[in-house]
Design a protein around this motif. Structure first.
Motif, PDB file in Angstrom:
ATOM      1  N   LEU A  85       0.770  -1.264  -0.057  1.00 62.18           N
ATOM      2  CA  LEU A  85      -0.019  -0.040  -0.121  1.00 62.18           C
ATOM      3  C   LEU A  85       0.780   1.296   0.048  1.00 62.18           C
ATOM      4  O   LEU A  85       0.408   2.126  -0.773  1.00 62.18           O
ATOM      5  CB  LEU A  85      -0.908   0.154   1.112  1.00 62.18           C
ATOM      6  N   ALA A  86       2.208   1.192   0.617  1.00 61.85           N
ATOM      7  CA  ALA A  86       2.865   2.192   0.695  1.00 61.85           C
ATOM      8  C   ALA A  86       3.406   2.698  -0.643  1.00 61.85           C
ATOM      9  O   ALA A  86       3.413   3.800  -1.193  1.00 61.85           O
ATOM     10  CB  ALA A  86       4.040   2.152   1.751  1.00 61.85           C
ATOM     11  N   ILE A  89       0.361   4.160  -2.755  1.00 66.53           N
ATOM     12  CA  ILE A  89       0.078   5.710  -2.118  1.00 66.53           C
ATOM     13  C   ILE A  89       1.259   6.582  -2.723  1.00 66.53           C
ATOM     14  O   ILE A  89       0.981   7.810  -3.053  1.00 66.53           O
ATOM     15  CB  ILE A  89       0.057   5.567  -0.573  1.00 66.53           C
ATOM     16  N   THR A  90       2.474   6.141  -2.813  1.00 57.42           N
ATOM     17  CA  THR A  90       3.778   6.832  -3.148  1.00 57.42           C
ATOM     18  C   THR A  90       3.440   7.216  -4.744  1.00 57.42           C
ATOM     19  O   THR A  90       3.611   8.321  -5.216  1.00 57.42           O
ATOM     20  CB  THR A  90       5.094   6.508  -2.969  1.00 57.42           C
ATOM     21  N   LEU A  92       0.591   7.443  -6.111  1.00 60.64           N
ATOM     22  CA  LEU A  92      -0.564   8.515  -6.406  1.00 60.64           C
ATOM     23  C   LEU A  92      -0.153   9.864  -5.754  1.00 60.64           C
ATOM     24  O   LEU A  92      -0.468  10.734  -6.351  1.00 60.64           O
ATOM     25  CB  LEU A  92      -1.560   7.624  -5.039  1.00 60.64           C
ATOM     26  N   LEU A  93       0.724   9.938  -4.794  1.00 63.99           N
ATOM     27  CA  LEU A  93       1.192  11.129  -4.651  1.00 63.99           C
ATOM     28  C   LEU A  93       2.203  11.852  -5.585  1.00 63.99           C
ATOM     29  O   LEU A  93       2.089  12.923  -5.793  1.00 63.99           O
ATOM     30  CB  LEU A  93       2.429  11.025  -3.344  1.00 63.99           C
ATOM     31  N   MET A 136       7.411   6.654   1.195  1.00 63.08           N
ATOM     32  CA  MET A 136       6.056   7.210   1.039  1.00 63.08           C
ATOM     33  C   MET A 136       5.984   8.444   1.860  1.00 63.08           C
ATOM     34  O   MET A 136       5.515   9.500   1.537  1.00 63.08           O
ATOM     35  CB  MET A 136       5.031   6.351   1.653  1.00 63.08           C
ATOM     36  N   GLY A 140       5.900  12.231   0.281  1.00 64.96           N
ATOM     37  CA  GLY A 140       4.782  13.154   0.640  1.00 64.96           C
ATOM     38  C   GLY A 140       5.169  14.509   1.110  1.00 64.96           C
ATOM     39  O   GLY A 140       4.670  15.507   0.868  1.00 64.96           O
ATOM     40  N   SER A 168       4.413  14.468   7.277  1.00 67.13           N
ATOM     41  CA  SER A 168       4.836  13.394   6.297  1.00 67.13           C
ATOM     42  C   SER A 168       6.214  12.861   6.827  1.00 67.13           C
ATOM     43  O   SER A 168       6.553  11.733   6.901  1.00 67.13           O
ATOM     44  CB  SER A 168       4.757  13.876   4.991  1.00 67.13           C
TER      45      SER A 168
END
Length: 519
Positions: A85-86, A89-90, A92-93, A136, A140, A168
């Motif tokens: 998931l990290a 999410i990274t 996506l960031l 991540m 962020g 973050s």
């Protein structure tokens, strides 16, 4: 938003679907899994080893893993989910940063997909280790501070983004330690100096530092109250000397190796001409990404205190640079030059290697069997890898006269199906030999079912995770009375200090022996 759907689909196929099919394969994974599980069972707010809280270990990765175990149970999928998931999410960031700055959804999707395709990123997202979570947090922090620096005046948005950047970075600090704040701070300072906005050193940097440090204060106080704990943390951070013990060249090598297989896209992204490069580097996001890639590399090469996998923090910036180069390449009309050549080379490599692997599998020679007795894969590894390589490479060659966009999709398809195919072919007993371990333990337990289990630190987490039984460290001594069962590597020197066992079983690399101290 259809391109964000592509990011999600690529992430699910490459990271989530095969996540639970791979067994825990390294001592670091067993330690991570066992500390998080013990932490959950004991209700401790810090990682726990043998029931004893370890406040000198940054707790964030273990908090997240413990939460995953609570939701999905004590299994491989739950233990690795936070890392996967990290990575998502990274990615996506990275996409959101490009969307906020350049308003280009296609470019955002390309950069995110490139990031998820990097070899080193895939490894970090497929193992129960804290490095993907650390990356991540750093990503962020850098993304938020970059957007904050784009605000000319100090306003509510700039304040909020700077605070979010600090929070973050605090997540990264609570995952790994000082690099979680030091690396973002160095990149921020270098960017401010490059942009010649020196006032930001007195505005953005203090706000960032306060927001980064405040959430970590309780844990910092907990460590400071115990000198031994603080010494353990500093030792764990390798601050015993100014220069670490790693060789400087492992970091650029890790960067180059980690770029595989995206490295086949580099010629296209680099061959855009001097004028295009000048135009590209006038974009703030390109300048910031270059700094975010270069500064950690220089930092690690100078201090040499971090393992090579810490180079993960450079890959978000690298993915943005490569995607910007590819965009400039296609905008210049370079649809059928270096891009097609490199994809054809990649496709031929896949097809030829796939044919060779398939032939070797059908031969089933004795030499091949000896090979599979050593490597951590089942006999299906070669045929799975061969077939998927032929499919991926064949589709790329078939699309030779297609448009560049469809070929790019097929390239990423060929990247995704390879790990998906071979994930099911890892033999756990050849990496962490559970079969040998359980076989030896079973015979010893049949002989002495109530014996106390003893082992060393190297095997403690693996044995405790696999058996679920209490395990003591042999370094702390043997019981004064009763039977005890010792599990060590067969060649361990500790065997010479032990008396003659009642029963001894050797399986693979392990020896399990029962002793008696009856009085």
């Amino acid at each position: 938003m259809k391109y964000f759907g592509w990011i999600f689909l690529f992430f699910i196929i490459l990271y989530i679907v095969p996540l639970g099919s791979r067994p825990l394969i390294s001592p670091a994974e067993f330690v991570h899994a066992d500390l998080a599980a013990e932490m959950l069972q004991s209700g401790s707010s810090t990682p726990v080893f043998q029931g004893i809280p370890q406040p000198d270990i940054p707790p964030m990765a273990y908090w997240l893993t413990a939460g995953s175990i609570k939701l999905f149970g004590e299994n491989v999928f739950a233990v690795r989910l936070t890392s996967a998931l990290a990575v998502g999410i990274t990615a996506l960031l990275i996409a959101l940063l490009i969307m906020q700055n350049l308003r280009n959804e296609k470019l955002a999707a390309l950069a995110a997909t490139i990031y998820m395709s990097f070899f080193l990123v895939f490894i970090s997202g497929s193992l129960a280790v804290p490095f993907a979570i650390f990356t991540m947090g750093v990503t962020g922090a850098l993304g938020m501070i970059f957007l904050a620096l784009q605000e000319e005046r100090f306003n509510r948005r700039k304040l909020l983004l700077t605070i979010l950047a600090g929070l973050s970075a605090s997540l990264a600090f609570l995952t790994i330690g000082f690099p979680g704040i030091v690396l973002p701070l160095l990149i921020i300072a270098a960017s401010i100096l490059f942009m010649r906005r020196y006032k930001e050193l007195l505005i953005a940097v203090p706000i960032f530092l306060v927001a980064a440090i405040v959430p970590a204060v309780p844990w910092i106080i907990l460590m400071a109250l115990n000198p031994e704990t603080l010494d353990g943390f500093l030792s764990w951070q390798n601050f015993s000397s100014a220069i670490g013990s790693y060789n400087w060249y492992i970091y650029p090598l890790a960067l180059l190796a980690g770029l595989f297989p995206v490295i086949v896209l580099l010629p296209a992204s680099l061959m855009i001409g001097k004028e295009s490069w000048q135009k590209l580097f006038r974009q703030p996001v390109c300048q910031f990404s270059a700094i975010a890639t270069a500064v950690p590399l220089i930092y690690f090469m100078i201090f040499r205190q971090a393992p090579a996998i810490m180079m993960l923090v450079t890959f978000p910036g690298a993915s943005i640079l490569i995607s910007l180069g590819l965009q400039a390449y296609f905008n210049n009309g370079g649809h059928h030059r270096s891009f097609d050549w490199m994809l054809n080379i990649w496709a031929l490599f896949l097809v030829i290697s796939g044919i060779i692997e398939s032939i070797l599998w059908f031969m089933q020679s004795s030499i091949l069997q000896e090979y599979f007795d050593i490597v951590p894969f089942t006999n299906l590894f070669l045929i799975n890898l061969g077939v998927t390589s032929i499919i991926g490479g064949g589709l790329l060659l078939y699309s030779l006269h297609g448009n560049w966009r469809s070929r790019l999709y097929l390239y990423f398809f060929s990247v995704a199906i390879l790990p998906l195919a071979i994930s099911w072919c890892i033999a756990p007993h050849r990496i962490m030999p559970e079969k040998w371990l359980n076989s030896a333990l079973k015979e010893c337990r049949d002989h002495a079912p109530d014996a106390v289990l003893l082992t060393d630190r190297e095997l403690y987490a693996a044995i405790h995770w696999n058996t679920g039984d209490p395990v003591a460290l042999i370094d702390n001594g043997t019981p004064d009375q009763g039977k005890y069962c010792v599990i060590l590597y067969s060649r361990d020197e500790k065997w010479s200090a032990l008396p003659r066992p009642e029963k001894s079983v050797t399986a693979g690399e392990f020896t399990c022996a029962v002793f008696s101290n009856a009085k």
